[in-house]
Design an enzyme around this catalytic site. Sequence first.
Site, PDB file in Angstrom:
ATOM      1  N   ASP A  94      27.238 -39.155  24.624  1.00 25.31           N
ATOM      2  CA  ASP A  94      27.324 -39.727  23.112  1.00 25.31           C
ATOM      3  C   ASP A  94      29.266 -40.005  23.375  1.00 25.31           C
ATOM      4  O   ASP A  94      29.869 -40.505  22.486  1.00 25.31           O
ATOM      5  CB  ASP A  94      27.328 -39.267  21.874  1.00 25.31           C
ATOM      6  N   LYS A 132      32.055 -31.583  31.513  1.00 24.78           N
ATOM      7  CA  LYS A 132      30.661 -31.699  31.558  1.00 24.78           C
ATOM      8  C   LYS A 132      30.414 -32.003  32.987  1.00 24.78           C
ATOM      9  O   LYS A 132      30.291 -33.384  33.607  1.00 24.78           O
ATOM     10  CB  LYS A 132      29.928 -32.069  30.771  1.00 24.78           C
ATOM     11  N   GLU A 147      39.972 -36.414  20.545  1.00 28.67           N
ATOM     12  CA  GLU A 147      38.384 -35.832  21.678  1.00 28.67           C
ATOM     13  C   GLU A 147      38.128 -37.796  21.800  1.00 28.67           C
ATOM     14  O   GLU A 147      38.053 -37.795  22.347  1.00 28.67           O
ATOM     15  CB  GLU A 147      37.948 -34.910  21.268  1.00 28.67           C
ATOM     16  N   ASP A 160      24.334 -32.252  21.015  1.00 31.27           N
ATOM     17  CA  ASP A 160      24.954 -32.896  19.739  1.00 31.27           C
ATOM     18  C   ASP A 160      25.142 -34.426  19.869  1.00 31.27           C
ATOM     19  O   ASP A 160      26.340 -34.816  20.568  1.00 31.27           O
ATOM     20  CB  ASP A 160      26.518 -32.168  19.554  1.00 31.27           C
ATOM     21  N   ASP A 192      23.352 -34.929  26.809  1.00 29.79           N
ATOM     22  CA  ASP A 192      24.024 -33.540  26.105  1.00 29.79           C
ATOM     23  C   ASP A 192      23.392 -33.729  24.482  1.00 29.79           C
ATOM     24  O   ASP A 192      22.045 -33.921  24.475  1.00 29.79           O
ATOM     25  CB  ASP A 192      24.920 -35.129  25.646  1.00 29.79           C
ATOM     26  N   SER A 249      25.298 -29.326  27.289  1.00 30.01           N
ATOM     27  CA  SER A 249      25.504 -29.172  25.823  1.00 30.01           C
ATOM     28  C   SER A 249      27.244 -28.635  25.508  1.00 30.01           C
ATOM     29  O   SER A 249      27.485 -27.487  26.297  1.00 30.01           O
ATOM     30  CB  SER A 249      25.555 -28.771  24.949  1.00 30.01           C
ATOM     31  N   ALA A 250      28.209 -29.215  25.086  1.00 25.36           N
ATOM     32  CA  ALA A 250      29.816 -28.606  24.866  1.00 25.36           C
ATOM     33  C   ALA A 250      29.967 -27.873  23.927  1.00 25.36           C
ATOM     34  O   ALA A 250      30.346 -26.966  22.940  1.00 25.36           O
ATOM     35  CB  ALA A 250      30.670 -29.202  25.098  1.00 25.36           C
TER      36      ALA A 250
HETATM   37  N1  LIG Z   1      34.858 -26.490  16.981  1.00 27.79           N
HETATM   38  C1  LIG Z   1      34.424 -27.391  18.093  1.00 27.79           C
HETATM   39  C2  LIG Z   1      34.169 -27.940  19.096  1.00 27.79           C
HETATM   40  C3  LIG Z   1      33.403 -29.394  19.290  1.00 27.79           C
HETATM   41  N2  LIG Z   1      32.992 -29.854  18.674  1.00 27.79           N
HETATM   42  C4  LIG Z   1      32.648 -31.349  19.219  1.00 27.79           C
HETATM   43  O1  LIG Z   1      30.850 -30.727  19.681  1.00 27.79           O
HETATM   44  C5  LIG Z   1      30.456 -31.543  20.438  1.00 27.79           C
HETATM   45  C6  LIG Z   1      30.527 -30.908  21.672  1.00 27.79           C
HETATM   46  O2  LIG Z   1      28.670 -30.747  21.938  1.00 27.79           O
HETATM   47  P1  LIG Z   1      27.871 -32.130  23.059  1.00 27.79           P
HETATM   48  O3  LIG Z   1      26.539 -31.207  22.670  1.00 27.79           O
HETATM   49  O4  LIG Z   1      27.886 -33.363  22.400  1.00 27.79           O
HETATM   50  O5  LIG Z   1      28.390 -31.802  24.300  1.00 27.79           O
HETATM   51  C7  LIG Z   1      31.802 -32.893  20.753  1.00 27.79           C
HETATM   52  O6  LIG Z   1      31.952 -33.561  20.600  1.00 27.79           O
HETATM   53  C8  LIG Z   1      32.815 -32.151  19.465  1.00 27.79           C
HETATM   54  O7  LIG Z   1      33.517 -33.092  18.560  1.00 27.79           O
HETATM   55  C9  LIG Z   1      32.751 -29.510  16.765  1.00 27.79           C
HETATM   56  O8  LIG Z   1      32.402 -29.971  16.044  1.00 27.79           O
HETATM   57  N3  LIG Z   1      33.877 -28.184  16.996  1.00 27.79           N
HETATM   58 MG   LIG Z   2      28.049 -34.965  21.822  1.00 28.47          MG
END
Ligand SMILES: Nc1ccn([C@@H]2O[C@H](COP(=O)(O)O)[C@@H](O)[C@H]2O)c(=O)n1
Ligand SMILES: [Mg+2]
Length: 289
Positions: free
Chosen positions: A227, A202, A85, A40, A38, A153-154
């Site tokens: 995480d 994911k 979340e 973030d 991942d 990554s999301a």
């Molecule tokens: N509008 C948003 C949507 C999601 N998030 C945060 O991003 C994280 C997702 O990214 P990964 O690389 O961890 O997959 C996720 O944990 C959300 O809390 C955001 O900040 N703003």
């Molecule tokens: Mg993350």
Amino acid sequence: MVPELEKATVRIQQPERVMGIIRSIKEQGMNKLQVISDFDMTLSRFGCNGRRCPTSHNILDNSHVISEDSKKKLKDLLHYYYPIEIDPNRSLEEKRPLMVEWWTRAHELLTQQKIQKGDIAQIVRESDVMLRDGFNELFDQLHKYNVPLFIFSAGVGDIVEEIICQANVFYSNVNVVSNYMDFDDNGVLTHFKGPLIHTYNKNNSILQGTEYFQQLSTRTSIILLGDSMGDVTMADGIPSVENILKIGFLNDKVEERRGKYLDAYDIVLESDETLDVVNGILRYILIET
Ligand SMILES: Nc1ccn([C@@H]2O[C@H](COP(=O)(O)O)[C@@H](O)[C@H]2O)c(=O)n1
Ligand SMILES: [Mg+2]
């Protein structure tokens, strides 16, 4: 075997099992290994100097290209959806449609801001983002031994890539699958490309549509880094996995979520802003004889 596993931040429910997996990955050799991570709050830091570090979305949300009104709306969305979340008492089925709602509403707001492709480097440079301590060793080791690092990554792919570029570690063994922005001929953001990736989708449903799926299937030993409880499934559906070691960073609401993380991840790292444990395991697998 791995002295870093003695750190106070490390929790392991089944130590013997974990040692067995690590030994087995070493026996299989580096040519069978890949790392699926991942981004973030896993490769990037969760906190610094008592403050929250931004996610790739937050970097855009807080930047100078976003109007004050939209900044407030994006912050309101974060304050509403983030507790959902990470809520350990809600099921994934309950969370999924709400995550789609959050990402969709945030992407709509961002798309209204006429963000320029050419502004991204400056936006990242001016942000408070930090990669976890030890990121250089992680990326350098994996590059040196030709181990693929697949970042799933999301977050916002363009921002993720820019962060890695500015850290000088976007090597040829690194691939990113994420939510990418699409720009018109004048370099202005028009929309986010699909399929939408959020915290809780994911998995194989996204991976099968990517050009990396073949490569993911040929490396049968996996170290998975995440995480969130959604990251645990990042390698689900990859065929012929022989060994998988799941390492989870538990950054927030540690006490409430400890039980679920210990059940889901082989190794849980509590409030640990470093990659020490991951680097220690890789050093053992890749270097020591
Ligand atoms: N509008 C948003 C949507 C999601 N998030 C945060 O991003 C994280 C997702 O990214 P990964 O690389 O961890 O997959 C996720 O944990 C959300 O809390 C955001 O900040 N703003
Ligand atoms: Mg993350």
